[in-house]
Design a protein around this motif. Structure first.
Motif, PDB file in Angstrom:
ATOM      1  N   LEU A 137       0.838  -1.228   0.124  1.00  0.00           N
ATOM      2  CA  LEU A 137       0.112   0.104   0.003  1.00  0.00           C
ATOM      3  C   LEU A 137       1.094   1.268  -0.019  1.00  0.00           C
ATOM      4  CD1 LEU A 137      -2.790  -0.993   2.614  1.00  0.00           C
ATOM      5  CD2 LEU A 137      -3.184  -0.866   0.060  1.00  0.00           C
ATOM      6  N   HIS A 138       1.951   1.234   0.721  1.00  0.00           N
ATOM      7  CA  HIS A 138       3.152   2.293   0.761  1.00  0.00           C
ATOM      8  C   HIS A 138       3.375   2.612  -0.538  1.00  0.00           C
ATOM      9  CE1 HIS A 138       5.932   5.194   1.752  1.00  0.00           C
ATOM     10  NE2 HIS A 138       7.154   4.152   1.517  1.00  0.00           N
ATOM     11  N   VAL A 139       3.792   1.488  -1.458  1.00  0.00           N
ATOM     12  CA  VAL A 139       4.379   1.411  -2.672  1.00  0.00           C
ATOM     13  C   VAL A 139       3.254   2.203  -3.747  1.00  0.00           C
ATOM     14  CG1 VAL A 139       5.039   0.300  -4.920  1.00  0.00           C
ATOM     15  CG2 VAL A 139       6.217  -0.229  -2.583  1.00  0.00           C
ATOM     16  N   GLN A 140       2.142   1.731  -3.501  1.00  0.00           N
ATOM     17  CA  GLN A 140       0.911   2.464  -4.413  1.00  0.00           C
ATOM     18  C   GLN A 140       0.707   3.570  -4.119  1.00  0.00           C
ATOM     19  OE1 GLN A 140      -3.187   1.540  -3.153  1.00  0.00           O
ATOM     20  NE2 GLN A 140      -3.786   0.995  -5.286  1.00  0.00           N
ATOM     21  N   GLN A 141       0.660   4.095  -2.866  1.00  0.00           N
ATOM     22  CA  GLN A 141       0.544   5.468  -2.575  1.00  0.00           C
ATOM     23  C   GLN A 141       1.747   6.492  -3.071  1.00  0.00           C
ATOM     24  OE1 GLN A 141      -2.006   6.985  -0.535  1.00  0.00           O
ATOM     25  NE2 GLN A 141      -1.380   8.662  -1.545  1.00  0.00           N
ATOM     26  N   GLU A 142       2.769   5.824  -2.806  1.00  0.00           N
ATOM     27  CA  GLU A 142       4.096   6.762  -3.408  1.00  0.00           C
ATOM     28  C   GLU A 142       3.843   6.867  -4.925  1.00  0.00           C
ATOM     29  OE1 GLU A 142       7.305   7.760  -2.216  1.00  0.00           O
ATOM     30  OE2 GLU A 142       6.841   7.485  -0.265  1.00  0.00           O
ATOM     31  N   PHE A 143       3.509   5.873  -5.623  1.00  0.00           N
ATOM     32  CA  PHE A 143       3.470   5.791  -7.297  1.00  0.00           C
ATOM     33  C   PHE A 143       2.238   6.551  -7.737  1.00  0.00           C
ATOM     34  CE2 PHE A 143       6.871   2.764  -6.924  1.00  0.00           C
ATOM     35  CZ  PHE A 143       7.361   2.835  -8.140  1.00  0.00           C
TER      36      PHE A 143
END
Length: 554
Positions: A137-143
């Motif tokens: 989810l963190h990766v998704q938010q960053e991207f």
């Protein structure tokens, strides 16, 4: 083991602010303790993170500094404190001490509770699956944030490579490069990139589904592909070297989340391409319908779309055959028609690239229009066009049959409207013969074919006015006169050649020709008279054939 830095992927931590001890964010975290008592140090251990409101020491700066020193000596992780609850600000002495010891002090907003934050952190520390989910989810938010800010595909791929600490490629559905991480600038990886692209281009299908494979230049490092869905029928591909040894908590889920954002960015770029395509097709319609009159404008605008004004051009039209149950059912669904249209366009674009053809693809109404260009148009080029069209038809044709019309070559881009009309007529001719799934070359119409398109009363009037009393020869003499005229004209008005073909004396030919010119009031050496008589003789053959056909039917 997780560090304080790792905790910032949690929702409860995203609004926190590091006030001091930034260098200590790499400290490990094993557990969490919540306390506001002055003697909290007696309940803390190595790698413990303290959550507090600061009530126990908000009036005593020295006591707060002593706690920092004692926690540092125990190798604790740091302090998360609700500064605005009681302290309102961290004393400067405590900040300087925390910075000196690299001991993190983090401010928690007042709208967050210590209990909720503790629960989130403990769940994250103790549940591997939850940790992977939080990371994904963190990766998704960053991207997602990067996409909203307008980062391009190369930046997204570079960022993914940074997250994974792995070389990453983004290839389109044909296996062509779209973007790469900086790793591929290194000489040691450049060869791997070439081998990866070559392997995928040989047969893209298995790689589009996602697979793992080896290449010669990478020892003990496999290559893994992930599909990236777009509006195209076939997906693009993320390619990651050594994915299978990713450090925890990186996971396939995290890659998929990044891939979803990259997919959205690709779709956005494809929408821009479609708008550009619309402008290109509008220009082509203007060109064909001759709304662009100035030759300079035609030259410059066709050059803008990749057409060379100094090369011969061939127009190849493709269309879906409007027959059969499948086509009838297709007409009921506009969305399905649109999907089929885009699919055919993409496939033809692929065929042009894979066939290494110099060509530009347009659409006009129901036609897909390919303008192919060559330095010269010989038998070899004719064979090349035939082979290309056959392969394109095979690749495009599926549930619905498609047909192609091919024009004659034109020498200038200003003549492309002529080539388009010829290719369209080649398709019409195929349908007139009740064919489907065909490839038709345009043939220049013979005089007989052109005359057949005219009203019968008009050609009959021309025939009778030209041949006069010889129009319907009843005597043997008139019939021989008509035959002599026909052969004489076919022999380019050569008396000797005509005499040999008719097996008569040349003086007899002279006599008959003179008599015919008097009857018809013309001179066979006059080009206009000669053409008029030739056309009349052709009309006579047409009328004779029709009479015979009618007689046989009766």
């Amino acid at each position: 083991m997780k560090t304080i830095n790792d905790l910032f992927i949690l929702d409860g931590m995203k609004e926190c602010v590091v006030l001091a001890g930034h260098r200590g964010l790499t400290r490990n975290v094993e557990s969490v303790n919540i306390s506001d008592t002055p003697d909290v140090i007696n309940f803390l251990y190595k790698n413990h993170l303290l959550l507090t409101t600061g009530y126990g020491f908000y009036e005593d700066t020295n006591q707060f500094c002593d706690l920092i020193r004692e926690m540092h000596a125990l190798n604790c992780s740091g302090i998360i404190i609700k500064v605005n609850r009681f302290m309102h600000k961290i004393p400067e002495e405590a900040k300087l001490l925390a910075d000196d010891l690299a001991f993190p002090i983090i401010d928690l907003p007042t709208n967050r509770t210590l209990g909720d934050l503790s629960r989130h952190i403990l769940n994250y520390l103790n549940d591997h699956e939850a940790e992977q989910l939080y990371y994904a989810l963190h990766v998704q938010q960053e991207f997602s944030d990067m996409m909203v800010k307008g980062y391009n595909l190369n930046s997204l791929v570079e960022h993914l490579g940074h997250f994974l600490v792995r070389p990453v490629l983004l290839l389109n559905h044909r296996g062509e490069m779209i973007a790469r991480s900086h790793d591929f600038r290194m000489d040691s990886i450049k060869r791997a990139e070439t081998e990866i692209v070559r392997a995928i281009k040989e047969d893209t299908a298995p790689y589009q589904d996602g697979t793992t494979f080896d290449i010669p230049s990478l020892n003990q490092q496999a290559v893994t592909t992930f599909p990236v869905k777009t509006k195209r029928q076939q997906p693009s591909m993320l390619v990651i070297i050594d994915f299978q040894t990713l450090p925890y908590p990186s996971s396939q889920m995290a890659v998929e989340q990044a891939g979803n954002v990259i997919s959205s960015t690709l779709i956005k770029e494809q929408a821009i391409e479609e708008n550009t395509r619309l402008l290109k097709n509008n220009f082509f319609a203007d060109l064909i319908e001759k709304r662009v009159q100035a030759e300079d404008e035609v030259m410059s605008r066709t050059a803008f779309y990749g057409l060379d004004p100094d090369k011969a051009s061939i127009c190849v039209l493709c269309t879906v055959d409007s027959e059969g149950e499948n086509y009838e059912s297709l007409q009921l669904y506009e969305k399905k028609i649109s999907e089929l249209h885009n699919s055919i366009y993409d496939q033809l674009e692929d065929d042009i690239i894979n066939g290494n053809m110099q060509a530009t693809l347009f659409t006009k109404e129901k036609f897909f229009v390919m303008i192919l260009q060559f330095n010269q148009y010989t038998e070899a080029e004719i064979n090349l066009v035939t082979e290309f069209t056959q392969k394109a038809q095979k690749n495009v044709q599926g549930e619905y049959s498609v047909s192609f019309g091919i024009s004659n070559p034109v020498e200038s881009v200003t003549e492309i409207p002529t080539a388009y009309q010829e290719a369209a007529e080649a398709i019409t001719n195929g349908y007139d013969q009740n064919m489907t799934g065909f490839i038709n070359y345009y043939k220049t119409k013979e005089i007989k074919e052109l005359l057949n398109t005219l009203p019968r009363k008009d050609i009959k009037a021309l025939y009778e006015n030209t041949l006069k009393s010889l129009a319907y020869p009843e005597t043997k003499e008139d019939q021989e006169l008509i035959k002599t005229i026909e052969i004489y004209l076919n022999c380019q008005c050569e008396i000797s050649v005509t005499a040999r073909k008719l097996y008569i004396h040349r003086n007899t030919v002279k006599y008959r020709i003179k008599k015919a010119e008097e009857l018809l009031n013309c001179s066979f050496h006059d080009p206009a008279d000669s053409l008029r008589v030739r056309v009349a003789l052709t009309i006579g053959n047409i009328l004779e054939d029709e009479t015979k056909t009618l007689s046989s039917v009766q």
